[in-house]
Design a protein around this motif. Structure first.
Motif, PDB file in Angstrom:
ATOM      1  N   GLU A 166       0.825  -1.216  -0.111  1.00 53.32           N
ATOM      2  CA  GLU A 166       0.057  -0.163  -0.501  1.00 53.32           C
ATOM      3  C   GLU A 166       1.257   1.305   0.043  1.00 53.32           C
ATOM      4  OE1 GLU A 166      -2.623   3.127   0.163  1.00 53.32           O
ATOM      5  OE2 GLU A 166      -3.024   0.762  -0.855  1.00 53.32           O
ATOM      6  N   HIS A 167       0.405   2.485  -0.667  1.00 54.52           N
ATOM      7  CA  HIS A 167       1.698   3.046  -1.256  1.00 54.52           C
ATOM      8  C   HIS A 167       0.835   4.730  -0.831  1.00 54.52           C
ATOM      9  CE1 HIS A 167       4.942   1.676  -2.922  1.00 54.52           C
ATOM     10  NE2 HIS A 167       4.346   0.761  -3.128  1.00 54.52           N
ATOM     11  N   ARG A 168      -0.139   4.007  -0.224  1.00 50.81           N
ATOM     12  CA  ARG A 168      -1.222   5.608  -0.193  1.00 50.81           C
ATOM     13  C   ARG A 168      -0.390   6.250   1.931  1.00 50.81           C
ATOM     14  NH1 ARG A 168      -5.956   7.155  -1.438  1.00 50.81           N
ATOM     15  NH2 ARG A 168      -6.107   5.443  -3.351  1.00 50.81           N
ATOM     16  N   ALA A 169      -1.075   7.612   2.106  1.00 52.30           N
ATOM     17  CA  ALA A 169      -0.159   7.528   2.549  1.00 52.30           C
ATOM     18  C   ALA A 169      -1.497   7.294   4.425  1.00 52.30           C
ATOM     19  CB  ALA A 169      -0.350   9.083   2.886  1.00 52.30           C
ATOM     20  N   ALA A 170      -0.823   7.067   4.751  1.00 52.84           N
ATOM     21  CA  ALA A 170      -0.931   6.115   6.653  1.00 52.84           C
ATOM     22  C   ALA A 170      -1.567   7.459   7.435  1.00 52.84           C
ATOM     23  CB  ALA A 170       0.315   5.546   7.558  1.00 52.84           C
ATOM     24  N   GLY A 171      -2.955   7.537   7.502  1.00 55.23           N
ATOM     25  CA  GLY A 171      -3.197   8.621   7.653  1.00 55.23           C
ATOM     26  C   GLY A 171      -5.295   8.346   7.786  1.00 55.23           C
ATOM     27  N   ARG A 172      -6.057   9.441   8.111  1.00 57.85           N
ATOM     28  CA  ARG A 172      -7.413   8.550   7.997  1.00 57.85           C
ATOM     29  C   ARG A 172      -7.955  10.335   8.264  1.00 57.85           C
ATOM     30  NH1 ARG A 172      -8.830   7.455  13.551  1.00 57.85           N
ATOM     31  NH2 ARG A 172      -7.621   5.432  12.947  1.00 57.85           N
ATOM     32  N   VAL A 173      -9.186  10.696   6.910  1.00 60.37           N
ATOM     33  CA  VAL A 173      -9.677  11.389   6.578  1.00 60.37           C
ATOM     34  C   VAL A 173     -11.483  11.079   6.948  1.00 60.37           C
ATOM     35  CG1 VAL A 173     -10.826  12.536   4.476  1.00 60.37           C
ATOM     36  CG2 VAL A 173      -8.016  12.249   5.294  1.00 60.37           C
TER      37      VAL A 173
ATOM     38  N   VAL B  95     -20.781   6.693  -6.822  1.00 58.17           N
ATOM     39  CA  VAL B  95     -19.556   7.531  -7.901  1.00 58.17           C
ATOM     40  C   VAL B  95     -19.089   8.718  -7.308  1.00 58.17           C
ATOM     41  CG1 VAL B  95     -19.481   8.041 -10.378  1.00 58.17           C
ATOM     42  CG2 VAL B  95     -20.844   6.800 -10.340  1.00 58.17           C
ATOM     43  N   GLN B  96     -19.856   9.652  -6.768  1.00 57.95           N
ATOM     44  CA  GLN B  96     -18.631  10.654  -6.330  1.00 57.95           C
ATOM     45  C   GLN B  96     -18.366  10.579  -4.950  1.00 57.95           C
ATOM     46  OE1 GLN B  96     -22.491  12.544  -5.740  1.00 57.95           O
ATOM     47  NE2 GLN B  96     -22.168  13.770  -7.827  1.00 57.95           N
ATOM     48  N   LEU B  97     -18.838   9.360  -4.329  1.00 61.00           N
ATOM     49  CA  LEU B  97     -18.067   9.178  -3.055  1.00 61.00           C
ATOM     50  C   LEU B  97     -17.151   7.858  -3.563  1.00 61.00           C
ATOM     51  CD1 LEU B  97     -21.066   8.130  -0.519  1.00 61.00           C
ATOM     52  CD2 LEU B  97     -19.702   9.861  -0.325  1.00 61.00           C
ATOM     53  N   ILE B  98     -16.382   7.340  -4.205  1.00 63.81           N
ATOM     54  CA  ILE B  98     -15.032   6.493  -4.407  1.00 63.81           C
ATOM     55  C   ILE B  98     -15.072   7.521  -5.173  1.00 63.81           C
ATOM     56  CG2 ILE B  98     -15.081   4.622  -6.105  1.00 63.81           C
ATOM     57  CD1 ILE B  98     -17.428   3.322  -6.040  1.00 63.81           C
ATOM     58  N   GLN B  99     -14.706   8.335  -5.832  1.00 68.80           N
ATOM     59  CA  GLN B  99     -13.644   9.146  -5.700  1.00 68.80           C
ATOM     60  C   GLN B  99     -13.418  10.237  -4.927  1.00 68.80           C
ATOM     61  OE1 GLN B  99     -12.251   8.934  -9.553  1.00 68.80           O
ATOM     62  NE2 GLN B  99     -11.448  10.382  -8.215  1.00 68.80           N
ATOM     63  N   ALA B 100     -14.352  10.661  -4.445  1.00 70.43           N
ATOM     64  CA  ALA B 100     -13.786  11.130  -3.235  1.00 70.43           C
ATOM     65  C   ALA B 100     -12.174  10.702  -2.419  1.00 70.43           C
ATOM     66  CB  ALA B 100     -14.824  11.726  -2.301  1.00 70.43           C
ATOM     67  N   ILE B 101     -13.254   8.882  -1.987  1.00 72.31           N
ATOM     68  CA  ILE B 101     -12.196   8.459  -1.405  1.00 72.31           C
ATOM     69  C   ILE B 101     -10.885   8.330  -2.064  1.00 72.31           C
ATOM     70  CG2 ILE B 101     -12.445   6.076  -0.694  1.00 72.31           C
ATOM     71  CD1 ILE B 101     -15.087   6.039   0.220  1.00 72.31           C
ATOM     72  N   LEU B 102     -11.269   8.227  -3.089  1.00 69.58           N
ATOM     73  CA  LEU B 102      -9.246   7.688  -3.566  1.00 69.58           C
ATOM     74  C   LEU B 102      -8.922   9.319  -3.657  1.00 69.58           C
ATOM     75  CD1 LEU B 102     -10.693   5.364  -7.112  1.00 69.58           C
ATOM     76  CD2 LEU B 102      -9.506   4.482  -4.939  1.00 69.58           C
TER      77      LEU B 102
ATOM     78  N   ALA C  74      -8.803  10.970  -1.926  1.00 70.24           N
ATOM     79  CA  ALA C  74      -8.381  11.286  -0.059  1.00 70.24           C
ATOM     80  C   ALA C  74      -7.020  10.696  -0.027  1.00 70.24           C
ATOM     81  CB  ALA C  74      -8.987  10.139   0.775  1.00 70.24           C
ATOM     82  N   ALA C  75      -6.448  10.224  -0.362  1.00 72.59           N
ATOM     83  CA  ALA C  75      -5.139   9.590  -1.031  1.00 72.59           C
ATOM     84  C   ALA C  75      -4.232   8.876   0.601  1.00 72.59           C
ATOM     85  CB  ALA C  75      -4.457  10.220  -1.689  1.00 72.59           C
TER      86      ALA C  75
ATOM     87  N   ILE D  19     -14.649  -0.604  -3.010  1.00 71.28           N
ATOM     88  CA  ILE D  19     -13.603  -0.332  -2.457  1.00 71.28           C
ATOM     89  C   ILE D  19     -13.055  -1.999  -1.764  1.00 71.28           C
ATOM     90  CG2 ILE D  19     -12.100   0.553  -1.363  1.00 71.28           C
ATOM     91  CD1 ILE D  19     -12.801   2.841  -3.192  1.00 71.28           C
ATOM     92  N   HIS D  20     -13.916  -2.532  -1.447  1.00 70.94           N
ATOM     93  CA  HIS D  20     -13.481  -3.466  -0.546  1.00 70.94           C
ATOM     94  C   HIS D  20     -12.985  -5.023  -1.441  1.00 70.94           C
ATOM     95  CE1 HIS D  20     -13.525  -7.054   2.170  1.00 70.94           C
ATOM     96  NE2 HIS D  20     -14.303  -7.164   1.145  1.00 70.94           N
ATOM     97  N   ARG D  21     -14.207  -5.073  -2.508  1.00 69.82           N
ATOM     98  CA  ARG D  21     -13.952  -5.722  -3.961  1.00 69.82           C
ATOM     99  C   ARG D  21     -13.030  -5.818  -3.977  1.00 69.82           C
ATOM    100  NH1 ARG D  21     -18.883  -9.478  -4.084  1.00 69.82           N
ATOM    101  NH2 ARG D  21     -20.666  -8.337  -3.207  1.00 69.82           N
ATOM    102  N   ASN D  22     -13.042  -4.837  -4.679  1.00 69.10           N
ATOM    103  CA  ASN D  22     -11.712  -4.229  -5.318  1.00 69.10           C
ATOM    104  C   ASN D  22     -10.610  -3.972  -5.226  1.00 69.10           C
ATOM    105  OD1 ASN D  22     -12.365  -4.085  -8.630  1.00 69.10           O
ATOM    106  ND2 ASN D  22     -13.686  -2.433  -7.384  1.00 69.10           N
ATOM    107  N   ALA D  23     -10.288  -4.137  -3.524  1.00 65.50           N
ATOM    108  CA  ALA D  23      -9.208  -3.992  -3.406  1.00 65.50           C
ATOM    109  C   ALA D  23      -7.888  -5.070  -3.660  1.00 65.50           C
ATOM    110  CB  ALA D  23      -8.937  -4.749  -1.482  1.00 65.50           C
ATOM    111  N   HIS D  24      -7.580  -5.794  -4.203  1.00 71.71           N
ATOM    112  CA  HIS D  24      -6.481  -6.062  -5.020  1.00 71.71           C
ATOM    113  C   HIS D  24      -6.303  -5.238  -6.085  1.00 71.71           C
ATOM    114  CE1 HIS D  24      -9.781  -7.504  -7.808  1.00 71.71           C
ATOM    115  NE2 HIS D  24      -8.847  -6.724  -8.831  1.00 71.71           N
ATOM    116  N   GLN D  25      -6.648  -3.731  -6.410  1.00 68.84           N
ATOM    117  CA  GLN D  25      -6.262  -3.090  -7.409  1.00 68.84           C
ATOM    118  C   GLN D  25      -5.204  -2.263  -6.628  1.00 68.84           C
ATOM    119  OE1 GLN D  25      -9.524  -1.388  -9.941  1.00 68.84           O
ATOM    120  NE2 GLN D  25      -9.854  -3.500 -10.459  1.00 68.84           N
ATOM    121  N   ALA D  26      -4.510  -1.827  -7.315  1.00 67.09           N
ATOM    122  CA  ALA D  26      -3.559  -0.580  -7.187  1.00 67.09           C
ATOM    123  C   ALA D  26      -3.964   0.391  -6.614  1.00 67.09           C
ATOM    124  CB  ALA D  26      -2.291  -0.737  -7.776  1.00 67.09           C
ATOM    125  N   ASN D  27      -4.664   1.304  -6.467  1.00 67.02           N
ATOM    126  CA  ASN D  27      -5.794   2.077  -7.071  1.00 67.02           C
ATOM    127  C   ASN D  27      -6.406   2.250  -5.593  1.00 67.02           C
ATOM    128  OD1 ASN D  27      -7.422   1.054  -8.041  1.00 67.02           O
ATOM    129  ND2 ASN D  27      -8.091   2.558  -8.923  1.00 67.02           N
TER     130      ASN D  27
END
Length: 586
Positions: A353-360, A393-400, A402-403, A427-435
């Motif tokens: 996982e290359h996302r910043a460790a943090g919470r939004v 769709v809007q929420l998924i984009q906002a979640i991504l 957030a980084a 998001i959970h179902r696609n947890a294997h994808q890089a993003n």
């Protein structure tokens, strides 16, 4: 007073250290931003040391069961028992190493074990001087195990601990003559203090730590092991050493002049992650190698890292068995290289996982004032229209966007909960994808803005993710919510028939009353909502004039205080359209 390290003392230290790492695991995970911000250093250190302690338990199971673990039979004045137990710890840690930090920890234990074993073979007493030398050997072994060692990491902390112990030995010789032994307690306390001082300086040595406002996670874990040692030798309860946890830095740390390279070591090759790589994998395996093969395998893996954007290469171990750890974009060549030298086993390949460790916290805001309120509370507002919560769709984009690796969603509308749940599931179902790899999403079931306000009031970014979500959900669920709405047409409700222009008072989404003015409806709604008691009333005024909003707030506040003087009333200008007033009672 302990004069010679024995097997019993090492066992006590190991068990107490495992307990301490377990208590500090979440704290260390929260500090983890280097080399990969995946928030698992504390967990990796605990699992590695747990494997080490289990190896000692297996060793004990093979010994004479008649021995009393609490008795003198387990003490060994020549230190042979200490060497045996440290050897088991090192072997167990290497076999069960998790992550970059776990592999380095295993090599630190190997360095300790090798130096103590060498002292026993040479007939030297395993006293404080030997332990000081063992700390130095452990630090040096760990530096050599890492292909691209960096200052500001647990390597720096290990070296500082060894230097602190060496100063105590030098002082003992200065005052007592050559060969004079310092006290174990003084040695352990000096190593612990030096390590803690080095840990405090890690943000000045690594920019990623300075930006995040944290100290190095692996270094913090190493400090805990040294703190436990100092506590045991000083006669204190080691549980006290980590009860408070390490503070997160709250202020920027000034950059320091880069320190010189490790003494006596050539400048290592610079292995950096490829910024254009879509995926990064952690590859870990065990392999049996002859001494001459270790350097050859290291050289080949370093070449693969330089060619393919790899980093965090660590080869730890000894006596023919080695643990290899590396981060690469293509794991296949790393495994193929090992096959050319032997048979890799206990192979693990995991997507990093290359996302910043943090919470939004993402909070739907149906008004400019609400957006400002949420932003001031530390959330990221998602502007939307009343009765039009964000789509999945809007929420998924906002979640991504957030980084970060932890996201809490507040839709603040009952109709939006399904879309939020669908977004989290996607998001959970696609947890294997890089993003989407490694992202945790939790939806707090807020059905109104006032419930969102209540949830944010108890939000603590430093708390464990699940605990934070539970606390926010509990606060939202304990908040009754009401609202005023102007009827656009004639309407049939549970409270009767309303005409166009009437003011409807809703409680928990159902129409509870009908009035001919906003003020009358607000007072009647407040009466009903506070009748069951509560501690705080929250008022959020809508898209009405400031004068009207002030008069409305004053009227409701006076009514609440007349009936319930013990209740607090707070008011905000939300600016939402279609809803002149929102009311929450906690």
């Amino acid at each position: 007073m302990l004069e010679t390290l024995d097997g019993l003392a090492v066992r006590l230290w190991a068990r107490a250290s495992l307990d301490a790492l377990g208590r500090a695991r979440e704290e260390i995970d929260a500090l983890n931003v280097f080399p990969v911000p995946d928030g698992d250093t504390g967990t990796n250190l605990f699992l590695t040391f747990e494997a080490a302690v289990e190896a000692v338990a297996a060793l004990d199971a093979g010994l004479d069961t008649e021995l009393d673990p609490a008795g003198d039979d387990w003490a060994d004045p020549d230190g042979a028992g200490a060497a045996q137990v440290l050897g088991a710890l090192a072997t167990g840690a290497m076999t069960g190493a998790h992550g970059n930090s776990g592999v380095i920890l295993s090599q630190l234990l190997r360095g300790l074990a090798d130096e103590v074993a060498a002292a026993v073979r040479a007939g030297r007493k395993v006293g404080p001087r030997t332990i000081a030398a063992a700390l130095a050997d452990a630090a040096e072994s760990a530096w050599q195990a890492v292909s691209a060692p960096a200052e500001g990491t647990m390597l720096t902390v290990a070296r500082a601990a060894a230097e602190g112990a060496a100063r105590v030995v030098a002082e003992a010789e200065r005052t007592g003559g050559p060969g004079a032994e310092p006290r174990f307690t003084a040695l352990a306390e000096a190593a612990s203090r030096a390590a803690a001082a080095a840990l405090d300086q890690t943000p000045a040595q690594l920019a990623v730590l300075r930006t995040a406002g944290v100290v190095d996670a692996g270094g913090r874990g190493l400090c805990i092991l040294l703190d436990v040692l100092a506590a045991l030798l000083g006669g204190y309860d080691p549980a006290r050493m980590v009860a408070q946890g390490y503070r997160l830095l709250q202020r920027p740390v000034p950059a320091a002049v880069p320190p010189p390279g490790h003494p006596g070591q050539a400048k290592p090759p610079q292995l950096h992650s490829n910024p254009f790589a879509t995926d990064q994998f952690e590859v870990v395996y065990l392999i049996d190698l002859a001494d001459g093969q270790v350097a050859a395998l290291r050289a080949e893996l370093e070449h693969l890292c330089l060619d393919g954007g790899g980093d965090s290469l660590v080869i730890a171990g000894g006596d023919g068995r080695y643990r290899v750890h590396v981060h690469v974009s293509r794991p296949g060549p790393v495994v193929e290289a090992a096959i050319r030298f032997g048979r890799p086993y206990d192979l693990r390949i995991e997507l990093l996982e290359h996302r910043a460790a943090g919470r939004v916290v993402l909070a739907a805001a149906a008004g400019p004032g609400i957006a400002e309120l949420f932003a001031a509370a530390g959330a990221t507002p998602l502007p939307c229209l009343p009765d039009r919560p964000p789509t999945s769709v809007q929420l998924i984009q906002a979640i991504l966007d957030a980084a970060v690796n932890e996201v809490v969603v507040l839709v603040n509308d009952e109709q939006g909960l399904a879309a939020a749940a669908a977004a989290a599931e996607q998001i959970h179902r696609n947890a294997h994808q890089a993003n989407t790899a490694g992202i945790r999403v939790a939806v707090v079931p807020t059905k109104s803005v006032v419930q969102g306000i209540a949830a944010l009031a108890v939000h603590e970014p430093g708390r464990r993710f699940d605990a934070d979500v539970v606390a926010m959900s509990a606060a939202a669920g304990a908040t009754r919510h009401g609202a005023l709405q102007i009827a656009a047409d004639d309407v049939w409700t549970m409270a009767g028939v309303g005409k166009a222009g009437d003011v409807l008072g809703l409680i928990d989404g159902d129409v509870a009353l009908i009035a001919d003015s906003v003020t009358a409806a607000a007072l009647a709604l407040a009466d009903r909502m506070v009748s069951a008691g509560g501690e705080m009333v929250t008022l959020v005024t809508g898209q009405i004039s400031p004068e009207h909003a002030d008069a409305l707030v004053d009227a409701v506040t006076a009514r609440v205080h007349t009936r319930h003087p013990e209740m607090d009333v707070v008011a905000y200008a939300g600016g939402q359209s279609g809803w002149p007033l929102l009311i929450g009672v906690e």
